[in-house]
Design a protein around this motif. Sequence first.
Motif, short mmCIF file in Angstrom:
data_model
loop_
_atom_site.label_atom_id
_atom_site.label_comp_id
_atom_site.label_asym_id
_atom_site.label_seq_id
_atom_site.Cartn_x
_atom_site.Cartn_y
_atom_site.Cartn_z
N MET A 1 94.31 69.44 -18.50
CA MET A 1 94.41 70.69 -18.50
C MET A 1 95.59 71.52 -18.69
N LYS A 2 96.74 71.14 -17.86
CA LYS A 2 98.12 71.84 -18.15
C LYS A 2 98.69 71.39 -19.38
N ASN A 3 98.19 70.20 -19.82
CA ASN A 3 99.01 69.76 -21.30
C ASN A 3 98.18 70.67 -22.31
N ILE A 4 97.02 70.96 -22.29
CA ILE A 4 96.27 71.58 -23.28
C ILE A 4 96.93 73.32 -23.27
N PHE A 5 97.05 73.89 -22.18
CA PHE A 5 97.67 75.08 -21.92
C PHE A 5 99.19 75.30 -22.30
N PHE A 6 99.83 74.31 -22.10
CA PHE A 6 101.09 74.27 -22.58
C PHE A 6 101.24 74.07 -24.18
N MET A 7 100.28 73.38 -24.70
CA MET A 7 100.17 73.17 -25.97
C MET A 7 99.79 74.38 -26.72
N PHE A 8 98.97 75.07 -26.17
CA PHE A 8 98.43 76.36 -26.83
C PHE A 8 99.52 77.30 -26.78
N LEU A 9 100.44 77.50 -25.59
CA LEU A 9 101.49 78.38 -25.60
C LEU A 9 102.58 77.80 -26.62
N LEU A 10 102.72 76.64 -26.98
CA LEU A 10 103.76 76.27 -27.88
C LEU A 10 103.28 76.58 -29.19
N VAL A 11 101.97 76.43 -29.61
CA VAL A 11 101.51 76.82 -30.80
C VAL A 11 101.51 78.10 -31.13
N THR A 12 101.22 79.04 -30.03
CA THR A 12 100.96 80.44 -30.22
C THR A 12 102.63 80.83 -30.32
N ALA A 13 103.59 80.47 -29.66
CA ALA A 13 104.93 80.88 -29.92
C ALA A 13 105.61 80.32 -31.29
N LEU A 14 105.22 79.34 -31.77
CA LEU A 14 105.61 78.93 -33.07
C LEU A 14 105.01 79.84 -34.23
N VAL A 15 103.64 80.00 -34.22
CA VAL A 15 102.86 80.78 -35.01
C VAL A 15 103.46 82.33 -34.96
N GLY A 16 103.60 82.70 -33.67
CA GLY A 16 104.28 84.24 -33.44
C GLY A 16 105.60 84.37 -34.04
N SER A 17 106.49 83.28 -33.86
CA SER A 17 107.92 83.09 -34.42
C SER A 17 107.96 83.33 -36.05
N TYR A 18 107.04 82.49 -36.48
CA TYR A 18 106.91 82.65 -37.97
C TYR A 18 106.39 83.84 -38.62
N PHE A 19 105.76 84.75 -37.85
CA PHE A 19 105.20 86.29 -38.48
C PHE A 19 106.51 87.23 -38.01
N PHE A 20 107.13 86.94 -36.97
CA PHE A 20 107.95 88.14 -36.13
C PHE A 20 109.44 87.69 -36.49
N VAL A 21 109.78 86.58 -36.70
CA VAL A 21 111.35 86.39 -36.84
C VAL A 21 111.57 85.96 -38.47
N ASP A 22 112.81 86.85 -38.97
CA ASP A 22 113.24 86.85 -40.32
C ASP A 22 114.01 85.56 -40.56
N PHE A 23 113.65 84.43 -40.61
CA PHE A 23 114.50 83.31 -40.62
C PHE A 23 115.39 83.25 -41.67
N ASN A 24 115.09 83.67 -43.13
CA ASN A 24 115.94 84.05 -43.86
C ASN A 24 117.35 84.86 -43.40
N SER A 25 117.14 85.92 -42.67
CA SER A 25 118.03 86.79 -42.33
C SER A 25 118.89 86.19 -41.26
N LEU A 26 118.36 85.34 -40.40
CA LEU A 26 118.95 84.20 -39.42
C LEU A 26 119.80 83.22 -39.94
N PHE A 27 119.33 82.69 -40.84
CA PHE A 27 120.02 81.60 -41.65
C PHE A 27 121.28 82.10 -42.50
N ASN A 28 121.14 83.41 -43.09
CA ASN A 28 122.37 84.09 -43.51
C ASN A 28 123.45 84.49 -42.34
N ASP A 29 123.00 84.96 -41.34
CA ASP A 29 123.86 85.21 -40.26
C ASP A 29 124.53 84.13 -39.61
N VAL A 30 123.92 82.68 -39.71
CA VAL A 30 124.75 81.68 -39.60
C VAL A 30 125.88 81.47 -40.40
#
Length: 154
Positions: A1-30
Amino acid sequence: MKNIFFMFLLVTALVGSYFFVDFNSLFNDVRGEVKFTSQLDECDLHKGPCDITLEDGTNFALEVFPKDIPLMKTVTFKITSKNYNKDIIPLDIYAKNMNMGTQSIKLKKIKENVYESNVILPTCIRGNMKWNADIIMDKVSHRTGAKFKFKTDY
């Protein structure tokens, strides 16, 4: 049960970062700021083309038609490059002495080594505007570019 909850949080964080983080801008900053090469000061786009050769050997020659570079009328930007081999050249045009916004245009290849696009430069009551036309080349490890400069009267 803990593993499923952890996977759910990880997937939610990845999907959220896809929509809310400007990776192109982040890459240009680097990669850091753009290292521009400017045209020679004595070059005048009212008289003819201006050449810029970047540190990697890429050469751009910009020419503008009509030569008086009018405001509020169609102006053609033409770039010739012997060693640039893509379908478009991105060009950002903006005023230096007043915020008139940035016009980002794409010059399209019209024949081998020749790119063109039209733009209408905005007018200003101030007159005697100074402009930049920048080509930015994004490399994997850094950013480089060509900076063309020109003036317009009223």
